[in-house]
Design a protein around this motif. Sequence first.
Motif, PDB file in Angstrom:
ATOM      1  N   ASN A 197     -23.755  23.484  10.054  1.00 25.65           N
ATOM      2  CA  ASN A 197     -24.640  22.367   9.717  1.00 25.65           C
ATOM      3  C   ASN A 197     -23.981  21.399   8.744  1.00 25.65           C
ATOM      4  OD1 ASN A 197     -26.833  23.113  11.347  1.00 25.65           O
ATOM      5  ND2 ASN A 197     -27.420  24.680   9.874  1.00 25.65           N
TER       6      ASN A 197
ATOM      7  N   ILE B 297     -29.285  25.327   6.282  1.00 25.64           N
ATOM      8  CA  ILE B 297     -28.725  23.976   6.137  1.00 25.64           C
ATOM      9  C   ILE B 297     -27.346  24.030   5.490  1.00 25.64           C
ATOM     10  CG2 ILE B 297     -29.049  21.748   4.959  1.00 25.64           C
ATOM     11  CD1 ILE B 297     -32.099  22.152   5.385  1.00 25.64           C
TER      12      ILE B 297
ATOM     13  N   TYR C 281     -30.408  27.158  14.334  1.00 26.57           N
ATOM     14  CA  TYR C 281     -29.082  26.703  13.896  1.00 26.57           C
ATOM     15  C   TYR C 281     -28.601  27.281  12.562  1.00 26.57           C
ATOM     16  CZ  TYR C 281     -30.339  23.351  17.498  1.00 26.57           C
ATOM     17  OH  TYR C 281     -30.755  22.788  18.671  1.00 26.57           O
TER      18      TYR C 281
ATOM     19  N   LEU D 231     -31.908  17.821  11.719  1.00 27.95           N
ATOM     20  CA  LEU D 231     -31.767  17.511  10.290  1.00 27.95           C
ATOM     21  C   LEU D 231     -32.287  16.114   9.962  1.00 27.95           C
ATOM     22  CD1 LEU D 231     -28.325  19.235   9.609  1.00 27.95           C
ATOM     23  CD2 LEU D 231     -30.564  19.939   8.719  1.00 27.95           C
TER      24      LEU D 231
ATOM     25  N   TYR E  34     -35.886  25.174  12.594  1.00 28.73           N
ATOM     26  CA  TYR E  34     -34.478  24.765  12.592  1.00 28.73           C
ATOM     27  C   TYR E  34     -33.560  25.953  12.261  1.00 28.73           C
ATOM     28  CZ  TYR E  34     -30.241  22.114  11.813  1.00 28.73           C
ATOM     29  OH  TYR E  34     -28.960  21.655  11.911  1.00 28.73           O
TER      30      TYR E  34
ATOM     31  N   ARG F  40     -28.197  19.695  16.236  1.00 27.10           N
ATOM     32  CA  ARG F  40     -28.235  19.968  14.795  1.00 27.10           C
ATOM     33  C   ARG F  40     -28.584  18.677  14.034  1.00 27.10           C
ATOM     34  NH1 ARG F  40     -25.270  24.746  13.017  1.00 27.10           N
ATOM     35  NH2 ARG F  40     -24.085  25.698  14.687  1.00 27.10           N
TER      36      ARG F  40
END
Length: 201
Positions: free
Chosen positions: A98, A93, A90, A49, A86, A45
């Motif tokens: 996250n 955001i 996952y 990011l 992403y 993760r």
Amino acid sequence: EGEDKSIPADPNVRNFSYTVVDGEIYYRENSRMNPVEVSVTAANRIKGLVEIRECVRTLIEYQTEDWPDEDIQAQQKKLNTLYDAYVEKYGRINSRGNSIAFRMDSAYFLLASLEVLDDERNFVRKADMFTKRTIKQKTVITSVDTSSEALAVSLAEKAKVDMAFMMELTGKTEQEIFADLTGLIFLNPMHGYGNSTEEKY
């Protein structure tokens, strides 16, 4: 046990931020970067990011420095690709997982702002940054036509009545500007007339 595995901080990595060095995650705190021990999922993760963060910063830099539209659009396309890949792995955001993984990073709130949420924090859409120019290059004003415009620019840029700056903008004398702005600017009674124009008004 107790062994210092930190490394000297990379000047390109902002303070209180994650970075990836030779596949390992480090967290910069002042002059050192310390290795971060997290689960494999959390590590992935963070790495994802970090990549999005660097892409966003480059996009901001391109807009601030007024790069050509095609470069900005190419960077937006890259950001869309990174973000979509992403999210597929996952989640958003702003999701809890996250947030827990990345909230220590100084850019977490910048990345969280890529998602427009409703009042209940449900995802609505991607932010405008993905598709539009959201930052305009700062334009430097070098001349104006009137004393009142000069006053507005002086207050905006210098936060004071800078007579020398206003004279430069208009090409007028101090007396002309003062006459034009009667009732708007006043002489500072603590300042003797005829001295420097600084702090006179």
